[in-house]
Scaffold this motif. Structure first.
Motif, PDB file in Angstrom:
ATOM      1  N   VAL A  42       1.009  -0.869  -0.079  1.00  0.00           N
ATOM      2  CA  VAL A  42       0.223   0.065   0.204  1.00  0.00           C
ATOM      3  C   VAL A  42       0.591   0.926  -0.131  1.00  0.00           C
ATOM      4  O   VAL A  42       0.879   2.275  -0.554  1.00  0.00           O
ATOM      5  N   VAL A  43       2.134   1.203   0.631  1.00  0.00           N
ATOM      6  CA  VAL A  43       2.795   2.430   0.951  1.00  0.00           C
ATOM      7  C   VAL A  43       3.494   2.407  -0.547  1.00  0.00           C
ATOM      8  O   VAL A  43       3.983   3.785  -0.541  1.00  0.00           O
ATOM      9  N   ALA A  44       3.778   1.742  -1.546  1.00  0.00           N
ATOM     10  CA  ALA A  44       4.432   1.465  -2.507  1.00  0.00           C
ATOM     11  C   ALA A  44       3.496   2.295  -3.750  1.00  0.00           C
ATOM     12  O   ALA A  44       3.985   3.243  -4.210  1.00  0.00           O
ATOM     13  N   ARG A  45       2.351   2.093  -2.863  1.00  0.00           N
ATOM     14  CA  ARG A  45       1.954   2.750  -4.436  1.00  0.00           C
ATOM     15  C   ARG A  45       1.085   4.433  -3.787  1.00  0.00           C
ATOM     16  O   ARG A  45       0.997   4.825  -4.755  1.00  0.00           O
ATOM     17  N   LEU A  46       1.371   4.097  -2.541  1.00  0.00           N
ATOM     18  CA  LEU A  46       0.827   5.603  -2.297  1.00  0.00           C
ATOM     19  C   LEU A  46       2.007   6.344  -2.602  1.00  0.00           C
ATOM     20  O   LEU A  46       2.144   7.333  -3.422  1.00  0.00           O
ATOM     21  N   VAL A  47       3.602   5.877  -2.443  1.00  0.00           N
ATOM     22  CA  VAL A  47       4.568   7.392  -2.662  1.00  0.00           C
ATOM     23  C   VAL A  47       4.493   7.105  -4.486  1.00  0.00           C
ATOM     24  O   VAL A  47       5.330   8.505  -5.094  1.00  0.00           O
ATOM     25  N   PHE A  48       4.337   6.374  -5.399  1.00  0.00           N
ATOM     26  CA  PHE A  48       4.312   6.366  -5.664  1.00  0.00           C
ATOM     27  C   PHE A  48       3.234   7.357  -6.681  1.00  0.00           C
ATOM     28  O   PHE A  48       3.985   8.073  -7.678  1.00  0.00           O
ATOM     29  N   ARG A  49       2.606   6.835  -6.092  1.00  0.00           N
ATOM     30  CA  ARG A  49       1.372   8.457  -7.388  1.00  0.00           C
ATOM     31  C   ARG A  49       1.628   9.523  -6.641  1.00  0.00           C
ATOM     32  O   ARG A  49       1.009  10.810  -7.545  1.00  0.00           O
ATOM     33  N   GLU A  50       2.206   9.453  -5.508  1.00  0.00           N
ATOM     34  CA  GLU A  50       2.613  10.538  -5.286  1.00  0.00           C
ATOM     35  C   GLU A  50       3.490  11.711  -5.796  1.00  0.00           C
ATOM     36  O   GLU A  50       3.484  12.823  -5.829  1.00  0.00           O
ATOM     37  N   PHE A  51       4.949  11.196  -5.711  1.00  0.00           N
ATOM     38  CA  PHE A  51       5.673  11.306  -6.399  1.00  0.00           C
ATOM     39  C   PHE A  51       5.828  10.926  -7.977  1.00  0.00           C
ATOM     40  O   PHE A  51       7.525  10.048  -7.657  1.00  0.00           O
ATOM     41  N   ALA A  52       5.453  11.986  -9.022  1.00  0.00           N
ATOM     42  CA  ALA A  52       5.671  11.364 -10.405  1.00  0.00           C
ATOM     43  C   ALA A  52       6.488  11.226 -11.005  1.00  0.00           C
ATOM     44  O   ALA A  52       7.617  10.723 -11.870  1.00  0.00           O
ATOM     45  N   ALA A  53       7.744  12.204 -10.241  1.00  0.00           N
ATOM     46  CA  ALA A  53       9.288  12.687 -10.904  1.00  0.00           C
ATOM     47  C   ALA A  53      10.052  11.878  -9.883  1.00  0.00           C
ATOM     48  O   ALA A  53      11.128  11.812 -10.339  1.00  0.00           O
ATOM     49  N   ALA A  54       9.904  11.387  -9.474  1.00  0.00           N
ATOM     50  CA  ALA A  54      11.233   9.888  -8.470  1.00  0.00           C
ATOM     51  C   ALA A  54      11.361   8.890  -8.480  1.00  0.00           C
ATOM     52  O   ALA A  54      10.173   8.370  -9.474  1.00  0.00           O
ATOM     53  N   ASP A  55      12.927   8.532  -8.987  1.00  0.00           N
ATOM     54  CA  ASP A  55      12.987   7.337  -9.486  1.00  0.00           C
ATOM     55  C   ASP A  55      12.636   6.534  -8.928  1.00  0.00           C
ATOM     56  O   ASP A  55      12.334   5.951  -7.631  1.00  0.00           O
TER      57      ASP A  55
END
Length: 252
Positions: A50-63
């Motif tokens: 769940v947290v992986a999906r959260l940060v993936f969605r929130e930080f679109a420019a992050a590698d």
């Protein structure tokens, strides 16, 4: 368990239908009987997803590396213990008499494990969507408080990047000593950046932790350090060559 069920619904926004699941999630192994370790294992996996999906969605420019650091920061034992304390989880964890007397209801590892077990219980009781809603309720407010990706890098990584940016050799790490019993060892590790004349010793319960502590100390001294000039070496005199004295003069 009625008080625990009411607290659970208020704190996590979910009414658990299976009281036995909730009871197991809140039971430390020291209390005997069904305990929360299996639920903790399951909850850890659900939480990371769940947290992986959260940060993936929130930080679109992050590698990928930055996303991993964001997730690791959010789901660390320290972070989970903070959440557990905020929702008063410790009041509802069932402990054995020994753990209770030693203040186990305040121990960070016990609190973090119990919180993960609760996530596992929600997953089994209501499915992934229910678990996701509970986790998002607790973690979305924390996204805005995350440090930058650069700040989340561990000290060894930051030190390595800093010396590489200066064109210098990588830091060296040496185990200076290992003490204590096999199950409770203490490591002393030194970190050196010879080109800058920097050296520090870190202490920790593992070699990795001690290395990180030493690297952190060197990092703090890095801004004031300057590259040392290598000593000047005189060229060796070749056999048979006359020695020249700088005070000698020649006349024409």
């Amino acid at each position: 368990m009625k008080a625990a069920a009411a607290w659970f619904e208020e704190a996590l926004g979910y009414a658990c239908r299976d009281a036995a699941l909730l009871e197991a999630a809140l039971t430390h192994r020291s209390a005997g009987g069904p305990h929360n370790e299996r639920l903790e294992f399951l909850g850890d996996a659900v939480l990371n997803c769940v947290v992986a999906r959260l940060v993936f969605r929130e930080f679109a420019a992050a590698d990928e590396g930055d996303l991993s650091r964001f997730r690791a920061s959010l789901v660390s034992g320290e972070a989970l213990a903070v959440i557990a304390l905020e929702i008063d989880l410790g009041q509802y964890v069932r402990l054995g008499s020994g753990e209770l007397k030693s203040g186990g209801f305040r121990r960070k590892s016990i609190l973090a494990d119990a919180l993960e077990a609760l996530f596992g219980a929600v997953y089994l009781d209501g499915g992934f969507d229910a678990a996701e809603r509970v986790i998002e309720r607790l973690f979305i407010p924390r996204l805005d408080r995350l440090p930058s990706a650069a700040e989340l890098k561990d000290p060894k990584t930051r030190l390595q990047e800093a010396v590489q940016a200066k064109g210098l050799p990588l830091p060296g790490y040496t185990v200076e000593s290992i003490s204590g019993e096999a199950h409770n060892q203490v490591f002393q590790v030194s970190c050196s950046v010879d080109a800058l004349g920097l050296r520090a010793v870190g202490v920790g319960p593992s070699r990795r932790r001690a290395e990180q502590a030493a690297a952190s100390e060197v990092l703090s001294a890095l801004p004031k350090a300057s590259v040392r000039s290598p000593p000047v070496q005189e060229a060796p005199v070749q056999p048979g060559s006359p020695e020249i004295n700088s005070s000698d003069t020649t006349s024409s």
